[in-house]
Enzyme design. Sequence first.
Site, PDB file in Angstrom:
ATOM      1  N   HIS A  90     100.876  60.475  10.626  1.00 31.21           N
ATOM      2  CA  HIS A  90      99.522  59.925  10.756  1.00 31.21           C
ATOM      3  C   HIS A  90      99.256  59.369  12.158  1.00 31.21           C
ATOM      4  O   HIS A  90      98.122  59.361  12.616  1.00 31.21           O
ATOM      5  CB  HIS A  90      99.294  58.816   9.731  1.00 31.21           C
ATOM      6  CG  HIS A  90      99.532  59.236   8.316  1.00 31.21           C
ATOM      7  ND1 HIS A  90      98.790  60.217   7.693  1.00 31.21           N
ATOM      8  CD2 HIS A  90     100.448  58.815   7.397  1.00 31.21           C
ATOM      9  CE1 HIS A  90      99.220  60.380   6.457  1.00 31.21           C
ATOM     10  NE2 HIS A  90     100.231  59.551   6.249  1.00 31.21           N
ATOM     11  N   HIS A 115     100.746  51.001  17.142  1.00 31.28           N
ATOM     12  CA  HIS A 115     100.465  52.428  16.979  1.00 31.28           C
ATOM     13  C   HIS A 115      99.126  52.752  17.627  1.00 31.28           C
ATOM     14  O   HIS A 115      98.366  51.857  18.012  1.00 31.28           O
ATOM     15  CB  HIS A 115     100.457  52.816  15.497  1.00 31.28           C
ATOM     16  CG  HIS A 115      99.446  52.061  14.697  1.00 31.28           C
ATOM     17  ND1 HIS A 115      99.723  50.871  14.064  1.00 31.28           N
ATOM     18  CD2 HIS A 115      98.134  52.311  14.429  1.00 31.28           C
ATOM     19  CE1 HIS A 115      98.651  50.422  13.445  1.00 31.28           C
ATOM     20  NE2 HIS A 115      97.664  51.283  13.651  1.00 31.28           N
ATOM     21  N   HIS A 117      95.459  55.397  17.848  1.00 33.45           N
ATOM     22  CA  HIS A 117      94.479  56.273  17.195  1.00 33.45           C
ATOM     23  C   HIS A 117      93.738  57.035  18.296  1.00 33.45           C
ATOM     24  O   HIS A 117      93.386  56.451  19.325  1.00 33.45           O
ATOM     25  CB  HIS A 117      93.497  55.461  16.361  1.00 33.45           C
ATOM     26  CG  HIS A 117      94.148  54.693  15.248  1.00 33.45           C
ATOM     27  ND1 HIS A 117      94.328  55.218  13.992  1.00 33.45           N
ATOM     28  CD2 HIS A 117      94.678  53.438  15.227  1.00 33.45           C
ATOM     29  CE1 HIS A 117      94.925  54.323  13.224  1.00 33.45           C
ATOM     30  NE2 HIS A 117      95.158  53.225  13.947  1.00 33.45           N
ATOM     31  N   GLU A 129      88.682  53.635  16.652  1.00 29.40           N
ATOM     32  CA  GLU A 129      88.290  53.215  15.310  1.00 29.40           C
ATOM     33  C   GLU A 129      87.123  52.224  15.380  1.00 29.40           C
ATOM     34  O   GLU A 129      86.085  52.425  14.761  1.00 29.40           O
ATOM     35  CB  GLU A 129      89.493  52.618  14.584  1.00 29.40           C
ATOM     36  CG  GLU A 129      90.590  53.642  14.356  1.00 29.40           C
ATOM     37  CD  GLU A 129      91.413  53.364  13.117  1.00 29.40           C
ATOM     38  OE1 GLU A 129      91.491  54.242  12.244  1.00 29.40           O
ATOM     39  OE2 GLU A 129      91.993  52.263  13.039  1.00 29.40           O
ATOM     40  N   HIS A 142      96.712  49.480  18.360  1.00 32.51           N
ATOM     41  CA  HIS A 142      96.812  48.364  17.428  1.00 32.51           C
ATOM     42  C   HIS A 142      98.213  47.765  17.507  1.00 32.51           C
ATOM     43  O   HIS A 142      99.205  48.506  17.467  1.00 32.51           O
ATOM     44  CB  HIS A 142      96.538  48.808  15.985  1.00 32.51           C
ATOM     45  CG  HIS A 142      95.125  49.225  15.749  1.00 32.51           C
ATOM     46  ND1 HIS A 142      94.726  49.951  14.633  1.00 32.51           N
ATOM     47  CD2 HIS A 142      93.996  49.002  16.464  1.00 32.51           C
ATOM     48  CE1 HIS A 142      93.424  50.162  14.692  1.00 32.51           C
ATOM     49  NE2 HIS A 142      92.961  49.610  15.794  1.00 32.51           N
ATOM     50  N   THR A 224      93.396  49.783   8.445  1.00 32.17           N
ATOM     51  CA  THR A 224      92.492  50.936   8.582  1.00 32.17           C
ATOM     52  C   THR A 224      93.068  52.205   7.962  1.00 32.17           C
ATOM     53  O   THR A 224      92.474  53.269   8.076  1.00 32.17           O
ATOM     54  CB  THR A 224      92.166  51.189  10.062  1.00 32.17           C
ATOM     55  OG1 THR A 224      93.374  51.536  10.759  1.00 32.17           O
ATOM     56  CG2 THR A 224      91.542  49.954  10.705  1.00 32.17           C
ATOM     57  N   THR A 225      94.201  52.071   7.325  1.00 29.45           N
ATOM     58  CA  THR A 225      94.809  53.196   6.605  1.00 29.45           C
ATOM     59  C   THR A 225      95.216  52.710   5.211  1.00 29.45           C
ATOM     60  O   THR A 225      95.389  51.502   4.990  1.00 29.45           O
ATOM     61  CB  THR A 225      96.053  53.725   7.345  1.00 29.45           C
ATOM     62  OG1 THR A 225      97.007  52.652   7.479  1.00 29.45           O
ATOM     63  CG2 THR A 225      95.691  54.258   8.715  1.00 29.45           C
TER      64      THR A 225
END
Length: 380
Positions: A90, A115, A117, A129, A142, A224-225
């Site tokens: 992911h 991590h 995005h 995001e 993040h 957010t996941t």
Amino acid sequence: MDSLGLFILLLLLCFQGTAASDANKSPWTYTGSVGQSQWSEYFPDCGGTSQSPIDVVTTQTKYDPTLSPLTPLGYNQHGSKPFTLHNNGHTVVIELPEWMGLGGLPWLFTAVQMHLHWGNGGPDHGSSEHTINGLSADAELHVVHYNSELYPNISAAMRQRNGLAVLGILIVTGEETNLAFNNILSYLSRIRNADQKAFIPAFDVQSLLPKDLGSYYRYNGSLTTPPCYQGVIWTLFHEMVQISKAQLLKLETILYASRAEDHEKMLLQDNYRVTQPLNRRVIFTSFSGESRKELTSGEVTAIVIGVMCGCVGLAVIVRFIVKTIRSTSSWDILPSNRPAPTPRTKEPETAKEKQQDVVLNSTTEGQKTEESSSFLQTEP
């Protein structure tokens, strides 16, 4: 009910239970059958009223003067032990040592991981995001922490209110290479496929953050996941971090969401969740709008041109005034308006001479009188 009907009913119940179990075990994705639009069906918290990310409408934020600058604890004390880099299918995850933490919040938070995005390198920039006034950045970092004052670990904290604290850093692209991000991007080739891990040299995590840690947006949200637990204290920094276009392209094109043994290769792209409704939540800011107004490039250009024109105009006016003063005060350039000096005359000297003549004449006459008197006295 006969035996046949009972058998069919039991078969249907078994089938439904197996399907539900398979759905719960199904790996979620950002698109597809278990994409983000279906997350709430399998992860109920994803349909909650305090979800993340959100669009920050700056005119609707509220200034809170009690919000103090955040203090990274041990971010630059990475030690000699390497970090673990992980492609979980992911995103790319960098596991952080437990001595790193975060101050400036009501509780002490311990770092867990960070991590990224990102998008797909296409013309549509919707890769971060969180968004600001509807505008997306090119990527987002993040940094995840858990409340170590109240809970023993992240597993216990993530389900609780105020259990997590996440830093959000918006990333934009420019011409210059960000050397700090190379500490991550240079090693992505080691984890190209999902479920791969690699050790990388430890580095200064604080170098990834913006310089200004005192200006940020604060709100209560969620992961957010999936499973989208709603116990996150979000801090989204006002200042964005810049990486080069080549660095972003590498992030967008080098990783796979598929495993090495999978026959069908699928690039790991567009791993961002769309913004969620704010509902009745309030977004607080640590800075006032007047003191931190962000100028557009057009506004900056207009200000620069205005200042230059003002300086030129002022120079012209000063030169004109100086020239005018010089021209009106110089006796060498214009004819003099002063009255011409009156030439001296000989009148005073003539009068003086006449006066002396009178004195001499009177003296001579007196002498003559005396001589006459004397002569008369001496006559027999």
